[in-house]
Motif scaffolding. Structure first.
Motif, PDB file in Angstrom:
ATOM      1  N   SER A  17       0.796  -1.066  -0.110  1.00  0.00           N
ATOM      2  CA  SER A  17      -0.021  -0.140   0.069  1.00  0.00           C
ATOM      3  C   SER A  17       0.975   1.349  -0.090  1.00  0.00           C
ATOM      4  CB  SER A  17      -1.043   0.005   1.164  1.00  0.00           C
ATOM      5  OG  SER A  17      -0.135   0.323   2.399  1.00  0.00           O
ATOM      6  N   ASP A  18       0.392   2.196  -0.049  1.00  0.00           N
ATOM      7  CA  ASP A  18       0.976   3.686  -0.110  1.00  0.00           C
ATOM      8  C   ASP A  18       2.117   3.762  -0.767  1.00  0.00           C
ATOM      9  OD1 ASP A  18      -0.587   4.791   2.577  1.00  0.00           O
ATOM     10  OD2 ASP A  18      -0.124   2.810   2.922  1.00  0.00           O
ATOM     11  N   THR A  19       1.894   3.321  -2.169  1.00  0.00           N
ATOM     12  CA  THR A  19       3.198   3.673  -3.154  1.00  0.00           C
ATOM     13  C   THR A  19       3.197   5.161  -3.536  1.00  0.00           C
ATOM     14  OG1 THR A  19       1.487   2.674  -4.834  1.00  0.00           O
ATOM     15  CG2 THR A  19       3.055   1.193  -3.910  1.00  0.00           C
ATOM     16  N   HIS A  20       2.019   5.630  -3.351  1.00  0.00           N
ATOM     17  CA  HIS A  20       1.897   7.297  -3.470  1.00  0.00           C
ATOM     18  C   HIS A  20       2.930   7.735  -4.798  1.00  0.00           C
ATOM     19  CE1 HIS A  20       0.181   8.286   0.414  1.00  0.00           C
ATOM     20  NE2 HIS A  20       0.776   7.165   0.898  1.00  0.00           N
ATOM     21  N   ASN A  21       2.264   7.236  -5.925  1.00  0.00           N
ATOM     22  CA  ASN A  21       2.823   7.826  -7.034  1.00  0.00           C
ATOM     23  C   ASN A  21       4.314   7.439  -7.476  1.00  0.00           C
ATOM     24  OD1 ASN A  21       2.042   9.213  -9.492  1.00  0.00           O
ATOM     25  ND2 ASN A  21       2.646  11.143  -8.768  1.00  0.00           N
ATOM     26  N   PHE A  22       4.536   6.195  -7.013  1.00  0.00           N
ATOM     27  CA  PHE A  22       5.951   5.620  -7.000  1.00  0.00           C
ATOM     28  C   PHE A  22       6.506   5.530  -8.439  1.00  0.00           C
ATOM     29  CE2 PHE A  22       9.096   2.157  -7.614  1.00  0.00           C
ATOM     30  CZ  PHE A  22       9.991   2.636  -6.732  1.00  0.00           C
ATOM     31  N   ASP A  23       7.480   5.880  -9.040  1.00  0.00           N
ATOM     32  CA  ASP A  23       7.903   5.878 -10.616  1.00  0.00           C
ATOM     33  C   ASP A  23       8.766   4.753 -10.662  1.00  0.00           C
ATOM     34  OD1 ASP A  23       8.476   5.933 -13.031  1.00  0.00           O
ATOM     35  OD2 ASP A  23       8.630   8.313 -13.085  1.00  0.00           O
ATOM     36  N   ILE A  24       8.656   3.574 -10.926  1.00  0.00           N
ATOM     37  CA  ILE A  24       9.392   2.460 -11.183  1.00  0.00           C
ATOM     38  C   ILE A  24      10.607   2.805 -11.987  1.00  0.00           C
ATOM     39  CG2 ILE A  24       8.319   1.559 -13.389  1.00  0.00           C
ATOM     40  CD1 ILE A  24       9.522  -0.648 -10.291  1.00  0.00           C
ATOM     41  N   ARG A  25      10.477   3.996 -12.875  1.00  0.00           N
ATOM     42  CA  ARG A  25      11.666   4.278 -13.904  1.00  0.00           C
ATOM     43  C   ARG A  25      12.512   5.332 -13.110  1.00  0.00           C
ATOM     44  NH1 ARG A  25       7.751   6.308 -18.154  1.00  0.00           N
ATOM     45  NH2 ARG A  25       6.759   7.024 -16.051  1.00  0.00           N
ATOM     46  N   ASP A  26      12.249   5.725 -11.925  1.00  0.00           N
ATOM     47  CA  ASP A  26      13.143   6.806 -11.393  1.00  0.00           C
ATOM     48  C   ASP A  26      14.373   6.300 -10.770  1.00  0.00           C
ATOM     49  OD1 ASP A  26      14.005   9.071  -9.808  1.00  0.00           O
ATOM     50  OD2 ASP A  26      12.068   9.636  -8.838  1.00  0.00           O
ATOM     51  N   SER A  27      15.300   6.613 -11.298  1.00  0.00           N
ATOM     52  CA  SER A  27      16.944   6.357 -11.295  1.00  0.00           C
ATOM     53  C   SER A  27      17.205   6.811  -9.979  1.00  0.00           C
ATOM     54  CB  SER A  27      17.738   6.712 -12.081  1.00  0.00           C
ATOM     55  OG  SER A  27      17.827   8.003 -12.434  1.00  0.00           O
ATOM     56  N   ASN A  28      16.574   7.818  -9.329  1.00  0.00           N
ATOM     57  CA  ASN A  28      17.099   8.277  -7.985  1.00  0.00           C
ATOM     58  C   ASN A  28      16.608   7.490  -6.771  1.00  0.00           C
ATOM     59  OD1 ASN A  28      18.142  10.649  -9.192  1.00  0.00           O
ATOM     60  ND2 ASN A  28      16.338  11.688  -9.319  1.00  0.00           N
ATOM     61  N   TYR A  59      -2.575   7.711 -12.125  1.00  0.00           N
ATOM     62  CA  TYR A  59      -2.860   6.383 -12.261  1.00  0.00           C
ATOM     63  C   TYR A  59      -2.522   5.582 -13.323  1.00  0.00           C
ATOM     64  CZ  TYR A  59      -6.409   8.140  -8.689  1.00  0.00           C
ATOM     65  OH  TYR A  59      -6.935   8.874  -7.746  1.00  0.00           O
ATOM     66  N   LYS A  60      -1.951   6.250 -14.335  1.00  0.00           N
ATOM     67  CA  LYS A  60      -1.354   5.490 -15.346  1.00  0.00           C
ATOM     68  C   LYS A  60       0.246   4.951 -15.032  1.00  0.00           C
ATOM     69  CE  LYS A  60      -3.606   8.087 -19.041  1.00  0.00           C
ATOM     70  NZ  LYS A  60      -3.483   9.233 -19.852  1.00  0.00           N
ATOM     71  N   LYS A  61       0.694   5.782 -14.125  1.00  0.00           N
ATOM     72  CA  LYS A  61       2.016   5.459 -13.347  1.00  0.00           C
ATOM     73  C   LYS A  61       1.715   4.408 -12.517  1.00  0.00           C
ATOM     74  CE  LYS A  61       4.495   8.914 -12.415  1.00  0.00           C
ATOM     75  NZ  LYS A  61       5.108  10.097 -11.645  1.00  0.00           N
ATOM     76  N   ALA A  62       0.543   4.346 -11.567  1.00  0.00           N
ATOM     77  CA  ALA A  62       0.555   3.238 -10.935  1.00  0.00           C
ATOM     78  C   ALA A  62       0.175   1.936 -11.576  1.00  0.00           C
ATOM     79  CB  ALA A  62      -0.804   3.664 -10.044  1.00  0.00           C
ATOM     80  N   ILE A  63      -0.408   1.902 -12.925  1.00  0.00           N
ATOM     81  CA  ILE A  63      -0.695   0.814 -13.654  1.00  0.00           C
ATOM     82  C   ILE A  63       0.584   0.266 -14.325  1.00  0.00           C
ATOM     83  CG2 ILE A  63      -1.708   0.305 -15.871  1.00  0.00           C
ATOM     84  CD1 ILE A  63      -3.950   0.527 -13.542  1.00  0.00           C
ATOM     85  N   LYS A  64       1.615   1.034 -14.490  1.00  0.00           N
ATOM     86  CA  LYS A  64       2.832   0.517 -15.103  1.00  0.00           C
ATOM     87  C   LYS A  64       3.431   0.000 -14.014  1.00  0.00           C
ATOM     88  CE  LYS A  64       3.468   4.047 -18.776  1.00  0.00           C
ATOM     89  NZ  LYS A  64       3.890   5.179 -18.987  1.00  0.00           N
ATOM     90  N   LEU A  65       3.245   0.610 -12.613  1.00  0.00           N
ATOM     91  CA  LEU A  65       4.065  -0.176 -11.554  1.00  0.00           C
ATOM     92  C   LEU A  65       3.399  -1.442 -11.212  1.00  0.00           C
ATOM     93  CD1 LEU A  65       5.867  -0.040  -9.143  1.00  0.00           C
ATOM     94  CD2 LEU A  65       4.181   0.941  -7.779  1.00  0.00           C
ATOM     95  N   LEU A  66       2.246  -1.550 -11.196  1.00  0.00           N
ATOM     96  CA  LEU A  66       1.411  -2.919 -10.858  1.00  0.00           C
ATOM     97  C   LEU A  66       2.007  -3.868 -12.056  1.00  0.00           C
ATOM     98  CD1 LEU A  66      -1.801  -1.429  -9.415  1.00  0.00           C
ATOM     99  CD2 LEU A  66       0.007  -2.888  -8.279  1.00  0.00           C
ATOM    100  N   ALA A  67       1.847  -3.355 -13.300  1.00  0.00           N
ATOM    101  CA  ALA A  67       1.724  -4.351 -14.648  1.00  0.00           C
ATOM    102  C   ALA A  67       3.574  -5.007 -14.261  1.00  0.00           C
ATOM    103  CB  ALA A  67       1.778  -3.376 -15.894  1.00  0.00           C
TER     104      ALA A  67
END
Length: 159
Positions: A17-28, A59-67
């Protein structure tokens, strides 16, 4: 009279839970746990706060994370930061630049083709049942609602 034993099925569930807009591509964020290799699971259960109040693109970013997660079935329950998904909240809390139709757009993202292709199921409040690929039957009661706290989404008044 003998009672027959119910069959058991080893089942792996990843709960987050609480991934709060986490971007799987963020290199930082290379040391973030979600950037590490996760074990395969039969089910991923995301228990709220996919976003941090950031609109449809989040929400699109969250779909990418879950995918990106190795599970056939990914279940999503909204959280109090997923503002657009709470229609009642959204209608009464529009800020400048917000549009009433953002609620419908957010739902389209969560229920649209990319989500479906990734095995993502957005759960409304209620009981939902699934048969997993391993033969297990999963029933879950989902609710995004929480007691009122600082005027967030999916809140109810408590005594």
């Amino acid at each position: 009279m003998a009672v027959s034993a119910m069959p058991t099925f080893p089942t792996r569930v990843l709960i987050l839970s609480d991934t709060h807009n986490f971007d799987i591509r963020d290199s930082n964020l290379s040391e973030h746990p979600l950037k590490k290799s996760l074990h395969a699971a039969d089910v991923v259960l995301h228990c709220g706060d996919l976003t941090h109040c950031d609109g449809t693109s989040s929400y699109k970013k969250a779909i990418k994370l879950l995918a990106s997660m190795d599970a056939k079935l990914k279940l999503v329950i909204a959280g109090n930061h997923d503002l657009e998904l709470d229609q009642g909240f959204w209608k009464t809390h529009l800020d400048e630049g917000d549009a009433p139709e953002d609620h419908d757009e957010a739902l389209k993202v969560m229920r649209g083709k990319p989500a479906q292709q990734a095995g993502i199921v957005y759960l409304d409040e209620g009981t939902h049942s699934f048969t997993l690929d391993n033969g297990a039957r999963l029933s879950i009661y989902a609710s995004p609602y929480t007691p009122t706290f600082n005027d967030w989404a999916f809140a109810y008044e408590h005594d």
